[in-house]
Design an enzyme around this catalytic site. Structure first.
Site, mmCIF file in Angstrom:
data_model
loop_
_atom_site.group_PDB
_atom_site.id
_atom_site.type_symbol
_atom_site.label_atom_id
_atom_site.label_comp_id
_atom_site.label_asym_id
_atom_site.label_seq_id
_atom_site.Cartn_x
_atom_site.Cartn_y
_atom_site.Cartn_z
ATOM 1 N N ASP A 1 -18.344 -12.514 -21.348
ATOM 2 C CA ASP A 1 -18.862 -12.633 -19.982
ATOM 3 C C ASP A 1 -20.331 -13.069 -19.960
ATOM 4 O OD1 ASP A 1 -16.374 -11.686 -19.343
ATOM 5 O OD2 ASP A 1 -17.036 -9.645 -18.910
ATOM 6 N N GLY B 1 0.850 -1.193 0.000
ATOM 7 C CA GLY B 1 0.000 0.000 0.000
ATOM 8 C C GLY B 1 0.876 1.229 0.000
ATOM 9 N N HIS C 1 8.208 -7.665 -3.761
ATOM 10 C CA HIS C 1 6.897 -8.036 -4.303
ATOM 11 C C HIS C 1 6.957 -9.380 -5.031
ATOM 12 C CE1 HIS C 1 4.684 -4.348 -3.393
ATOM 13 N NE2 HIS C 1 5.871 -3.774 -3.464
ATOM 14 N N LYS D 1 -10.998 -12.310 -15.617
ATOM 15 C CA LYS D 1 -11.307 -12.516 -17.039
ATOM 16 C C LYS D 1 -10.701 -13.813 -17.606
ATOM 17 C CE LYS D 1 -13.174 -10.341 -20.640
ATOM 18 N NZ LYS D 1 -14.407 -9.541 -20.554
ATOM 19 N N CYS E 1 5.417 -6.087 1.660
ATOM 20 C CA CYS E 1 5.782 -4.671 1.639
ATOM 21 C C CYS E 1 5.073 -3.922 2.781
ATOM 22 C CB CYS E 1 5.488 -4.087 0.255
ATOM 23 S SG CYS E 1 6.283 -2.501 -0.006
ATOM 24 N N TYR E 2 4.110 -3.060 2.491
ATOM 25 C CA TYR E 2 3.410 -2.352 3.574
ATOM 26 C C TYR E 2 2.798 -3.360 4.556
ATOM 27 C CZ TYR E 2 0.080 0.610 6.072
ATOM 28 O OH TYR E 2 -0.621 1.254 7.049
ATOM 29 N N GLU F 1 4.574 -11.066 -6.131
ATOM 30 C CA GLU F 1 3.478 -11.212 -7.101
ATOM 31 C C GLU F 1 3.803 -10.663 -8.487
ATOM 32 O OE1 GLU F 1 3.707 -9.129 -4.631
ATOM 33 O OE2 GLU F 1 2.712 -7.229 -4.993
#
Ligand code: XMP
Length: 516
Positions: free
Chosen positions: A233, A61, A175, A372, A88-89, A177
């Site tokens: 969708d 964040g 990070h 998606k 991180c944060y 990710e």
């Protein structure tokens, strides 16, 4: 909230503290075969317990833990006995709340760094002792809470990773990710499997298997209406609902005449003939043309098309009804973006053709927890054809916003034919999966040309092709010259009323992908 959340054996929650990467964390976790949801960072410990997750991830964040309004988590979450990974944060917050110390780094770090693993541990199990990681932070943990030990460091950060393995609490300053952290997914996988003891059984096949009985339970003997747009969708949502309740579902396809060549036929073939759904096609082409007559302003076009769509849809719903339910193709990014993130308190969110809240139906939104790419995989599981599953995005107002100025029958025909040629040539060159979106735009001006011995005075067609990951920013696609040449030659030769073709080489920003 009418939709039951998916039945899952294992779940991890991402507590979101405003990170640009929270969605990415959730996606990576799901790629490891563990279902994951994003919830607000301040969620109460007792609400977390009710969700029965196997573990928690505290996101990054933009704040600093000492700022007065910095987002906090409920400190009780550390007493739940759940494995927790702070990123991180999230790591700084964990350290701060458990008695460690956080400070502004002597050197702010943005970019790649070399990570050195200091001792054997769960998080870095089966990974090499040196790893490239991605840092993006201004603060760092400078003193660990009691019980924590350093697991890894970088040149500028002594506690790049730390843990109290007895309490299953882990923190990383980098990070894992993002794709720039090599082996980052394996670090998350280690947290999930070794830290949280997840088995990784979440897959699209298991989603479909669980969704069908849940839909049956939710819908009972009720009747369901669904607006099919031809987009992925709504197509996947309708197919899933149909698989669950058969012809209790009625699909309405409004042909507003603003679609691309072949689309209405494809909807009929796929849903009417192949899946044998109860499909009602409404030919509303004349009505939409009439309501667009004389309109030049792009926003006014959008407004009128949206309004006309609702009117047509309501007429059909009265004619074919009564219906208790409305099925919609809302997906997880829509839910997250609406800011209503926690499953238990989610409010409804609409994304079909501007359908208003007050139609009086209960909503069935079987895809509201899927990203998606997961929706596409569900589509494949259900046997939808690749033309639908991998269809490029197409705006709701369709070709109307690809004709600058007034929409007329003649201009629609021109842009539809030109668009088909762009699509055919990009596909023939094998570039249709690489290029994110490609289409033709008609400009309402005329220029002089020469054809044979004749002077022509006709419209130009603008060809637009872009590559993008998220449609928020985009680059113009560097199509090979021979592909562009074939497109231009064919459009000028085959489409009456066009004598010139130009290629749009603007990126977004400052341009947008569409011209209106
Ligand atoms: P822009 O033009 O804003 O487009 O760069 C970003 C993406 O959104 C699509 N788009 C729309 N989709 N209704 C839609 O459903 C609209 O009014 C609309 N306008 C743009 C566009 O095709 C691109 O994928």
């Amino acid at each position: 909230m009418n939709d039951p959340i998916p039945v899952v054996e294992e779940k991890v929650l991402v507590l979101d503290f405003g990170a640009q990467y929270s969605q990415l964390i959730a996606r990576r976790v799901r790629e490891c075969g563990v279902y994951c949801e994003i919830v607000p960072g301040k969620v109460k410990a007792e609400d977390i317990l009710r969700e029965r997750p196997q573990g928690l991830i505290l996101s990054g964040g933009p704040a600093s833990v000492y700022e007065p309004n910095a987002p906090r988590c409920d400190p009780e979450i550390f007493r739940l006995g759940l494995p927790i990974l702070g990123i991180c944060y999230g790591f700084q917050l964990m350290a701060h709340l458990l008695g460690g110390e956080v400070r502004a780094s002597a050197q702010r770090e943005y970019g790649p760094a070399q990570l050195e693993v200091l001792q054997p541990n769960h998080l870095f199990a089966d990974l090499p002792p040196q790893l490239r990681c991605w840092m993006s932070h201004g603060d760092e943990v400078v003193a660990l809470p009691a019980g924590f030990v350093a697991l890894a460091r970088t040149a500028n950060c002594s506690y790049a990773a730390a843990a109290d393995e007895h309490r299953h609490l882990y923190g990383v300053q980098f990070h894992p990710e993002v794709s720039h952290t090599r082996r980052g997914r394996e670090i998350l996988y280690n947290f999930l499997t070794r830290g949280c003891r997840c088995r990784g059984t979440w897959s699209m096949a298991s989603f479909v298997q669980a969704a069908i009985p849940r839909l049956r339970e939710q819908i009972g003997a009720g009747r369901v209406l669904c607006a099919l747009s031809g987009g992925v969708d709504s197509a996947v949502a309708a197919t899933l609902v149909h698989r669950a309740v058969g012809n209790q579902l009625v699909c309405v396809f409004v042909n507003h005449g603003l679609l691309r060549a072949g689309e209405p036929e494809q909807v009929q073939r796929t849903f009417g003939e192949h899946f044998k759904m109860h499909l009602v096609t409404v030919d509303a082409r004349e009505r939409f043309l009439a309501c667009l007559q004389g309109v030049e302003d792009p926003e006014e076009k959008r407004r009128r098309i949206g309004q006309e769509f609702v009117t047509v849809f309501e007429e059909q719903s009265r004619k074919l009804g009564p219906f208790e339910f409305l099925a919609q193709g809302t997906i997880y990014p829509d839910v997250i973006e609406s800011g209503t993130q926690f499953a238990a308190t989610i409010k409804t969110h609409h994304n079909v053709g501007g359908l208003p809240d007050n139609l009086g139906f209960q909503l069935v939104e079987p895809l509201r927890y899927l990203f998606k790419d997961e929706v596409r995989r569900v589509g494949e599981q259900l046997g939808l054809p690749p033309e639908i599953v991998y269809r490029q995005p197409f705006p709701g107002p369709g070709l109307a916003i690809r004709i600058l100025g007034e929409v007329t029958r003649e201009r629609l025909e021109i842009v539809r034919q030109a668009d088909a040629i762009v699509g055919e040539e990009i596909e023939r060159a094998g570039l249709h999966r690489e290029v994110s979106q490609f289409f033709a735009v008609l400009a309402p001006i005329r220029s002089v040309g020469v054809m044979g011995d004749h002077r022509t005075y006709a419209y130009p067609i603008i060809v637009r092709a872009v590559t993008t990951d998220d449609f928020m920013t985009a680059h113009w696609a560097q199509l090979p010259a021979e592909v562009l040449e074939r497109i231009a030659t064919r459009i000028v030769n085959e489409v009456p009323g066009v004598n010139r073709c130009v290629y749009d080489i603007s990126s977004k920003p400052p341009a947008t992908i569409e011209w209106e």
